[in-house]
Design a protein around this motif. Structure first.
Motif, short mmCIF file in Angstrom:
data_model
loop_
_atom_site.label_atom_id
_atom_site.label_comp_id
_atom_site.label_asym_id
_atom_site.label_seq_id
_atom_site.Cartn_x
_atom_site.Cartn_y
_atom_site.Cartn_z
N ALA A 314 0.83 -1.21 0.00
CA ALA A 314 0.00 0.00 0.00
C ALA A 314 0.86 1.26 0.00
N ALA A 315 2.00 1.21 0.69
CA ALA A 315 2.88 2.38 0.73
C ALA A 315 3.48 2.66 -0.64
N ILE A 316 3.96 1.62 -1.32
CA ILE A 316 4.51 1.80 -2.66
C ILE A 316 3.42 2.33 -3.61
N THR A 317 2.23 1.76 -3.50
CA THR A 317 1.12 2.19 -4.36
C THR A 317 0.74 3.63 -4.07
N SER A 318 0.83 4.05 -2.83
CA SER A 318 0.53 5.43 -2.47
C SER A 318 1.46 6.40 -3.19
N VAL A 319 2.73 6.04 -3.31
CA VAL A 319 3.68 6.89 -4.04
C VAL A 319 3.33 6.92 -5.54
N LEU A 320 2.94 5.76 -6.08
CA LEU A 320 2.54 5.72 -7.49
C LEU A 320 1.30 6.58 -7.73
N HIS A 321 0.39 6.61 -6.76
CA HIS A 321 -0.79 7.47 -6.87
C HIS A 321 -0.39 8.94 -6.81
N TRP A 322 0.59 9.25 -5.97
CA TRP A 322 1.07 10.63 -5.89
C TRP A 322 1.62 11.09 -7.25
N ILE A 323 2.31 10.20 -7.92
CA ILE A 323 2.80 10.54 -9.26
C ILE A 323 1.64 10.84 -10.19
N GLY A 324 0.51 10.14 -9.99
CA GLY A 324 -0.67 10.36 -10.81
C GLY A 324 -1.14 9.13 -11.55
N LEU A 325 -0.42 8.02 -11.40
CA LEU A 325 -0.83 6.79 -12.08
C LEU A 325 -2.08 6.22 -11.41
N PRO A 326 -3.11 5.86 -12.18
CA PRO A 326 -4.35 5.34 -11.59
C PRO A 326 -4.25 3.84 -11.26
N ILE A 327 -3.26 3.49 -10.45
CA ILE A 327 -2.95 2.10 -10.16
C ILE A 327 -4.04 1.46 -9.29
N LEU A 328 -4.43 0.25 -9.66
CA LEU A 328 -5.28 -0.60 -8.83
C LEU A 328 -4.43 -1.78 -8.38
N ARG A 329 -4.68 -2.27 -7.16
CA ARG A 329 -3.81 -3.32 -6.62
C ARG A 329 -4.62 -4.40 -5.94
N TYR A 330 -4.26 -5.65 -6.25
CA TYR A 330 -4.81 -6.81 -5.54
C TYR A 330 -3.62 -7.62 -5.04
N VAL A 331 -3.32 -7.51 -3.75
CA VAL A 331 -2.16 -8.14 -3.11
C VAL A 331 -0.87 -7.66 -3.80
N ASP A 332 -0.23 -8.49 -4.64
CA ASP A 332 0.99 -8.06 -5.32
C ASP A 332 0.77 -7.79 -6.80
N ASP A 333 -0.48 -7.84 -7.26
CA ASP A 333 -0.81 -7.57 -8.66
C ASP A 333 -1.23 -6.12 -8.85
N LEU A 334 -0.60 -5.44 -9.78
CA LEU A 334 -0.98 -4.09 -10.17
C LEU A 334 -1.69 -4.16 -11.52
N PHE A 335 -2.75 -3.40 -11.67
CA PHE A 335 -3.44 -3.34 -12.96
C PHE A 335 -4.16 -2.01 -13.05
N PHE A 336 -4.29 -1.51 -14.29
CA PHE A 336 -4.97 -0.23 -14.47
C PHE A 336 -5.20 0.02 -15.96
N ALA A 337 -5.89 1.11 -16.24
CA ALA A 337 -6.16 1.53 -17.61
C ALA A 337 -5.83 3.02 -17.73
N VAL A 338 -5.39 3.41 -18.92
CA VAL A 338 -5.13 4.82 -19.22
C VAL A 338 -5.56 5.09 -20.65
N PRO A 339 -5.74 6.36 -21.02
CA PRO A 339 -6.00 6.66 -22.43
C PRO A 339 -4.88 6.10 -23.29
#
Length: 405
Positions: A314-339
């Motif tokens: 969650a801490a690593i993902t929080s930094v990715l969110h700060w950057i602006g990436l719309p990251i979704l996370r399930y345990v150790d899996d990251l997934f998302f969509a962008v234009p």
């Protein structure tokens, strides 16, 4: 048609659908106020800031590693080629509203395996508090019980036994476990908790079967001595659907991306005071004897490992969110969509940011941008106005075999 299939179109309008996560709302705000070009500039600017801080704190992080318990430091150093950059992660979290005030201590001193686990304030607190067994009572509960294992003949060895032993030796060579030593009779009568190691055959995202080593911390009573007052929350495909809807709302077609943290639990060191709870029992099929090894990184099979990794992830993902990436996370899996126009940049920013924090993404599991990907075991395909979810063809036969067995 089956009744539940006929009702599927109605579910998208149902009030029972979960609300979009904050990730979707934040990205919607950026699309509305910055547009695609502005989002691109924001990502690059914040990535550069993270990389600059990471570089400037490298010597401080090296000094921190030298000051830590040797096994705690060894686990951190195996998180990536240059090791976990704890100082960069903690510095970057100051730019966010991340609420986990206990993470710094656990990163520096190790995560607990037993007792009431530290609150992260990331998830709702359970209304019914559970009282764990006192960790000091484990030895008394085990005292006088039958030995947890008996030596077996090499004639009973199975192929999986050789695989489990090989993986154990490999893991010990990394410093995440102690070198296995042959058990003595006193090991089985000392009341020391021993978690027996076994293997589970799993199907990888590529449709290949592999052995996953699990340590039975339930049988060793360690799991009974660990509890959390928080209820975990993960992102799901419903959230990805919401994200694709947000992107479509602004006239863009989505592309999908995904990644997977390498190691995950194994990037989290165990607190040295809890090594007495981390001993695992593994059978050596080559000589027909049981061996003991202590886990220095959070192991599969321990309840505390789930919560420990969740806090780091969650801490690593929080930094990715700060950057602006719309990251979704399930345990150790990251997934998302962008234009679609941002797809290549999103992958580049994601991988560079994780490197700057000193962690590792699995290369063969980092995929996209693409219009179609397998995510959380299901096949997701972006169409003009919707996201189609269907069973993954590579796993369908295996799933049918499991249902028939």
């Amino acid at each position: 048609k089956l009744e539940f299939v006929e009702e599927c179109p109605l579910r998208t309008e149902s009030s029972t659908m979960p609300p979009p996560p904050r990730t979707c709302n934040d990205f919607k705000h950026d699309l509305n106020t910055l547009g695609v070009e502005g989002i691109s500039s924001k990502w690059l600017s914040r990535l550069h800031r993270l990389q600059s801080v990471s570089s400037s704190l490298r010597h401080a992080n090296d000094a921190l590693m030298e000051s830590l318990h040797p096994q705690v430091a060894a686990v951190h150093r195996k998180a990536s080629l240059e090791g976990a950059h704890v100082q960069a992660l903690l510095a970057a979290l100051l730019w966010t509203d991340h609420p986990d005030q206990n993470l710094s201590d656990d990163l520096k001193h190790g995560f607990p395996l037993a007792g009431r686990l530290p609150l992260s304030h990331l998830w709702p607190v359970s209304e019914q508090a559970v009282s764990p067994m006192d960790p000091d009572d484990i030895a008394d509960a085990l005292a006088g019980s039958p030995p947890v294992a008996r030596p077996r003949s090499r004639l009973t060895a199975k192929e999986s036994d050789f695989g489990i032993w090989r993986l154990t030796v490999e893991e010990a060579s990394t410093g995440r476990m102690s070198q296995p030593r042959k058990c003595k009779p006193s090991d089985f009568s000392s009341g020391c908790p021993l978690a027996k190691r076994f293997g589970v055959i799993q199907l990888t995202s590529k449709g290949v079967l592999k052995i996953r080593c699990i340590d039975d911390f339930t049988a060793s009573l360690v799991n009974l001595a660990a509890c959390s007052d928080e209820r975990l929350f993960h992102n799901h495909l419903d959230d990805l659907i919401s994200l694709v809807d947000v992107i479509a709302e602004y006239g863009h077609r989505s592309v999908l991306l995904k990644a997977d943290f390498k190691g995950a639990y194994r990037a989290c060191p165990v607190h040295p005071q809890h090594y007495k709870f981390s001993k695992v029992l593994v059978w050596n099929p080559h000589d027909g004897h049981w061996y003991i090894s202590s886990q220095y990184a959070l192991p599969f099979g321990a309840i505390a490992s789930v919560y420990g990794w969740e806090r780091l992830g969650a801490a690593i993902t929080s930094v990715l969110h700060w950057i602006g990436l719309p990251i979704l996370r399930y345990v150790d899996d990251l997934f998302f969509a962008v234009p679609a126009r941002l797809g290549d940049l999103a992958r580049s920013v994601l991988t560079q940011a994780v490197v700057a924090l000193g962690y590792t993404l699995e290369k063969d599991k980092t995929e996209g941008p693409a219009s179609s990907l397998t995510i959380l075991g299901l096949h997701a395909t972006v169409h003009a106005e919707y996201l189609e979810i269907s069973p993954d063809e590579s796993k369908r036969t295996h799933l049918f075999q499991q249902m028939d067995s």
